[in-house]
Design a protein around this motif. Structure first.
Motif, short mmCIF file in Angstrom:
data_model
loop_
_atom_site.label_atom_id
_atom_site.label_comp_id
_atom_site.label_asym_id
_atom_site.label_seq_id
_atom_site.Cartn_x
_atom_site.Cartn_y
_atom_site.Cartn_z
N LYS A 11 0.88 -0.97 -0.08
CA LYS A 11 0.04 0.13 0.02
C LYS A 11 0.87 1.20 0.18
N THR A 15 0.72 5.11 0.47
CA THR A 15 0.00 6.49 0.79
C THR A 15 0.76 7.72 0.81
N LYS A 18 -3.37 10.08 1.75
CA LYS A 18 -4.51 9.61 0.65
C LYS A 18 -3.85 8.30 -0.01
N GLU A 19 -4.76 7.71 -0.77
CA GLU A 19 -4.04 6.72 -1.64
C GLU A 19 -3.37 7.43 -2.85
N THR A 43 -3.14 6.70 -6.01
CA THR A 43 -3.81 7.11 -7.34
C THR A 43 -4.74 7.99 -7.03
N GLN A 44 -5.12 8.26 -5.91
CA GLN A 44 -6.10 9.63 -5.56
C GLN A 44 -5.33 10.75 -5.56
N GLN A 56 1.78 8.44 -11.45
CA GLN A 56 1.79 7.05 -10.97
C GLN A 56 2.98 6.17 -11.16
N ASP A 100 4.80 -1.46 2.28
CA ASP A 100 3.97 -0.30 2.73
C ASP A 100 4.74 1.08 2.71
#
Length: 160
Positions: free
Chosen positions: A57, A59, A63-64, A66-67, A75, A92
């Motif tokens: 993951k 972050t 936020k993620e 991709t967001q 990305q 992570d």
């Protein structure tokens, strides 16, 4: 300094003086929580990056990724060091990034991820160095000059 009395002693002394120092040994650098921390920079953006074992993951600023980085190019830039080292889905990554625009921020996070990976796994350094991920991109915006419209552009010439 020791006194030299023969050619053999002189040869031995010069060999000792010209021996190359050992290459720096890179060791794992982790904090109390078992994470590797690094700072990445690009243009005016500064990213603080923590890497720890996990599910993959990423972050950025809570936020993620991709967001936060909606454009696919940004990305892709973020994932380059992870894909180059074949470590997708193993770590992570938590990043906080400030300053600059989105392109500079993506480059700063990429630089931070690369450095943090080398602190967690020092044997990845050769792969990341060869890919150019550990080099800080020194290109920044040229400053505006006095008597000019921008850094190099002159004001529009008027005949009358």
């Amino acid at each position: 300094m020791a006194e030299i009395n023969s050619l053999q002693e002189l040869g031995a002394a010069t060999r000792e003086a010209t021996q190359q120092p050992a290459a720096p040994v890179h060791v794992q650098k982790l904090d109390a929580h078992g994470r590797a921390y690094a700072t990445g920079k690009r243009k005016n953006a500064i990213a603080r990056v923590w890497v720890k074992p996990g599910s993959g993951k990423i972050t950025v600023n809570d936020k993620e990724f991709t967001q936060y980085f909606a454009r696919p190019v940004l990305q892709m830039i973020l994932q380059q060091p992870i894909e180059a080292t074949n470590r997708s889905g193993q770590y992570d990554i938590i990043a906080t990034v400030t300053g600059g625009g989105l392109s500079g921020q993506a480059g700063a996070v990429r630089h931070g991820i690369s450095r943090a990976l080398t602190f967690y796994e020092p044997e990845l350094r050769a792969v990341l160095k060869k890919g150019g991920f550990l080099t800080r991109d020194a290109r920044v915006v040229e400053r505006k000059k006095y008597g000019r419209a921008k850094a190099r552009r002159s004001f529009q010439f008027s005949k009358r």
